[in-house]
Design an enzyme around this catalytic site. Structure first.
Site, PDB file in Angstrom:
ATOM      1  CG  ASN A 224      -0.215  -0.052   2.617  1.00 32.54           C
ATOM      2  OD1 ASN A 224       0.666   0.962   2.808  1.00 32.54           O
ATOM      3  ND2 ASN A 224      -0.211  -1.155   3.218  1.00 32.54           N
ATOM      4  CE  LYS A 306       9.785 -11.183 -14.316  1.00 27.98           C
ATOM      5  NZ  LYS A 306      10.468 -10.292 -15.175  1.00 27.98           N
ATOM      6  N   PRO A 322      -2.282 -11.709   9.240  1.00 29.03           N
ATOM      7  CG  PRO A 322      -0.562 -12.545  10.653  1.00 29.03           C
ATOM      8  CD  PRO A 322      -1.038 -12.665   9.459  1.00 29.03           C
ATOM      9  CG  ASP A 323      -6.051  -7.215  13.121  1.00 31.04           C
ATOM     10  OD1 ASP A 323      -5.182  -6.412  13.658  1.00 31.04           O
ATOM     11  OD2 ASP A 323      -7.039  -6.606  13.014  1.00 31.04           O
ATOM     12  CG  LEU A 324       0.631  -7.682  12.385  1.00 27.91           C
ATOM     13  CD1 LEU A 324       1.943  -7.260  12.001  1.00 27.91           C
ATOM     14  CD2 LEU A 324       1.070  -9.094  12.435  1.00 27.91           C
ATOM     15  CG  PHE A 341      -2.327   5.554  13.907  1.00 25.90           C
ATOM     16  CD1 PHE A 341      -1.720   5.210  15.177  1.00 25.90           C
ATOM     17  CD2 PHE A 341      -2.373   6.713  13.327  1.00 25.90           C
ATOM     18  CE1 PHE A 341      -0.705   6.127  15.560  1.00 25.90           C
ATOM     19  CE2 PHE A 341      -1.463   7.707  13.901  1.00 25.90           C
ATOM     20  CZ  PHE A 341      -0.681   7.517  14.813  1.00 25.90           C
TER      21      PHE A 341
HETATM   22  N1  CTP Z   1      -3.533  -3.523  11.862  1.00 27.78           N
HETATM   23  C1  CTP Z   1      -2.723  -4.646  12.110  1.00 27.78           C
HETATM   24  N2  CTP Z   1      -2.815  -5.642  11.313  1.00 27.78           N
HETATM   25  C2  CTP Z   1      -3.589  -5.698  10.298  1.00 27.78           C
HETATM   26  C3  CTP Z   1      -4.319  -4.606   9.877  1.00 27.78           C
HETATM   27  C4  CTP Z   1      -4.183  -3.645  10.699  1.00 27.78           C
HETATM   28  O1  CTP Z   1      -2.105  -4.787  13.178  1.00 27.78           O
HETATM   29  N3  CTP Z   1      -3.383  -7.015   9.467  1.00 27.78           N
HETATM   30  C5  CTP Z   1      -3.521  -2.348  12.708  1.00 27.78           C
HETATM   31  C6  CTP Z   1      -2.945  -1.061  12.154  1.00 27.78           C
HETATM   32  O2  CTP Z   1      -1.657  -0.968  12.542  1.00 27.78           O
HETATM   33  C7  CTP Z   1      -4.033  -0.066  12.885  1.00 27.78           C
HETATM   34  C8  CTP Z   1      -4.985  -0.762  13.092  1.00 27.78           C
HETATM   35  O3  CTP Z   1      -4.928  -2.294  13.006  1.00 27.78           O
HETATM   36  O4  CTP Z   1      -3.342   0.185  13.970  1.00 27.78           O
HETATM   37  C9  CTP Z   1      -6.020  -0.246  12.188  1.00 27.78           C
HETATM   38  O5  CTP Z   1      -5.719  -0.595  10.807  1.00 27.78           O
HETATM   39  P1  CTP Z   1      -6.836  -0.330   9.435  1.00 27.78           P
HETATM   40  O6  CTP Z   1      -5.943  -0.509   8.246  1.00 27.78           O
HETATM   41  O7  CTP Z   1      -7.256   1.117   9.572  1.00 27.78           O
HETATM   42  O8  CTP Z   1      -7.997  -1.285   9.633  1.00 27.78           O
HETATM   43  P2  CTP Z   1      -7.881  -2.801   9.129  1.00 27.78           P
HETATM   44  O9  CTP Z   1      -8.254  -3.330  10.546  1.00 27.78           O
HETATM   45  O10 CTP Z   1      -7.131  -3.041   8.299  1.00 27.78           O
HETATM   46  O11 CTP Z   1      -9.593  -2.749   8.681  1.00 27.78           O
HETATM   47  P3  CTP Z   1     -10.225  -2.110   7.331  1.00 27.78           P
HETATM   48  O12 CTP Z   1      -9.000  -1.947   6.320  1.00 27.78           O
HETATM   49  O13 CTP Z   1     -11.113  -2.895   6.919  1.00 27.78           O
HETATM   50  O14 CTP Z   1     -10.587  -0.649   7.861  1.00 27.78           O
END
Ligand code: CTP
Length: 428
Positions: A224, A306, A322-324, A341
């Site tokens: 991103n 590649k 994973p959602d860290l 954030f």
């Molecule tokens: N975050 C994380 N791991 C992920 C995605 C997000 O730790 N795989 C953390 C980001 O560092 C931030 C928070 O979750 O502190 C919110 O991130 P954001 O991108 O706003 O939300 P998402 O959980 O990715 O949800 P969405 O993209 O659907 O809004």
């Protein structure tokens, strides 16, 4: 706390009276750039030079850039001055920046020797001091210099900026360089915002920053446009305000290299690597700042070599990362805090608060993307800092370092006495 949709930006530098005290060191050649930058950011600047500093940097250049006469040794006892110049300067300053601080002036200050205009001004002032030594590595390591430095660091209202590592004018590489003007400017912002009190001293903070890259093959990845600037600014400002900071960051872009100089950094690439690096450091810290823009998806298939474009999997299978933040928050002790954030389209408070609760954050910065002057990759940023109970503080559209300072100012008091009521709920 009141609701503020878009408060006026508050750069702590604007309109403030900054006295720049320059000592004799080759690093003094960087000072015209700092003075120019301070003036451009709206500060009122005066300069005072030690006798040796005049040999390294032109008083005329400093006078021109500060739009003020440059104060030199010969001016101290000028019979046309109604009051002693060192007292006039000492009382005028709201902040004194000593850069570069030489070993000689350091010794003068540690001993209380008022034998130059510059040292008498520093001894006479009651303003906060930001001190940035610069010298040869062996000199910096010399026991006498170290002892003087420790004495100075015990002064009240003093923010130290230790020398950075790199190539020195003596041709050796080591610690001893004056921080770059860009880094000094951030130190000045921190000192002006806090009145020289290191308000985060004693805190150990773990920060994440930047995007992650999820590779499909060695030349293609999902990522991103995050630059990492906001997360690094959070880490830097915490460090300049006295916290011990670890920064785990993905690939950075558009972040001044000097911002990383005072930080303990761990570069990573993927979400998985970032998760491991953060989890390793988590037990040792008081709190976590999750500013990283972790990629939400990784390719479901990968190749170590590649892929020819005609052989690319189409459609590309994806798997969620994973959602860290949620995983880390679930493991935290009751005395550990986490600031998250939320990147949202517009100022969607309800969505940000839902994220705060779901991910067990203590506070969240609602960071609107897609608005002018805010968000990803932009130089300025803005948004709203939200508390779990719905309190909020508006964050004006401003430079990311200034915004980071405003966030720390809002939270500093709470962080020192942080204790959750009861343990964090376990993950279900
Ligand atoms: N975050 C994380 N791991 C992920 C995605 C997000 O730790 N795989 C953390 C980001 O560092 C931030 C928070 O979750 O502190 C919110 O991130 P954001 O991108 O706003 O939300 P998402 O959980 O990715 O949800 P969405 O993209 O659907 O809004």
């Amino acid at each position: 706390m009141t609701k503020t949709e878009d408060p006026a930006p508050v750069d702590p530098v604007v309109g403030r009276r900054v006295l720049v005290a320059v000592c004799g060191s080759i690093a003094a050649v960087k000072l015209p750039q700092l003075v120019s930058s301070l003036v451009q950011h709206g500060a009122q600047v005066r300069c005072v030079l030690s006798p040796k500093a005049e040999q390294f940097v032109s008083p005329l250049a400093l006078a021109s850039l500060s739009r003020q006469p440059c104060n030199l040794e010969i001016h101290q006892w000028d019979p046309c001055q109604p009051r002693p110049l060192h007292v006039v300067l000492a009382e005028w300053a709201e902040l004194v920046v000593v850069a570069p601080l030489s070993a000689t002036t350091l010794a003068r200050l540690a001993q209380g020797l008022a034998d130059t205009l510059l040292s008498s001004t520093l001894l006479a002032t009651q303003a906060p001091l930001l001190v940035a030594p610069a010298m040869n590595t062996a000199m910096w390591d010399a026991p006498a210099v170290r002892a003087n430095w420790q004495t100075l660091c015990r002064w009240p209202r003093l923010l130290p900026m230790v020398p950075t590592r790199g190539l020195l004018a003596c041709d050796s590489r080591g610690i001893g360089r004056l921080p770059d003007p860009e880094l000094l400017l951030q130190g000045i912002r921190a000192a002006l915002a806090t009145g020289g009190v290191a308000d985060l001293k004693g805190l150990r903070v773990l920060c994440s920053a930047g995007p992650t890259r999820e590779f499909l093959d060695p030349v293609r990845c999902l990522t991103n446009p995050s630059s990492g600037r906001m997360g690094v600014a959070m880490a830097l400002m915490a460090c300049l305000r006295g916290a011990a900071v670890h920064l785990v960051h993905g690939p950075l872009s558009n972040v001044p290299a000097s911002w990383l100089d005072p930080l303990d950094t761990c570069p990573v690439v993927s979400a998985a690597e970032m998760g491991v690096a953060l989890a390793q450091r988590l037990p040792q810290v008081h709190g976590l700042v999750m500013a990283a823009a972790v990629a939400d998806h990784a390719p479901g298939v990968t190749s170590a070599v590649k892929w020819p474009k005609e052989a690319l999997p189409n459609p590309l299978p994806l798997q969620g990362t994973p959602d860290l933040a949620a995983d880390l928050a679930a493991r935290m002790r009751g005395d550990q805090w986490v600031l998250g954030f939320a990147a949202e389209h517009g100022l969607d408070r309800a969505r940000a608060l839902e994220k705060l609760r779901r991910k067990r954050f203590d506070w969240i910065v609602l960071n609107p993307v897609g608005l002018a002057g805010r968000g990803f990759g932009n130089q300025p940023n803005g948004g709203v800092l939200l508390w779990a109970d719905g309190q909020e503080q508006g964050l004006a559209s401003q430079d990311k370092a200034t915004m980071a300072g405003a966030i720390w100012s809002a939270l500093a008091g709470e962080l020192h006495r942080f204790q959750r009521s009861g343990p964090r709920p376990t993950v279900t």
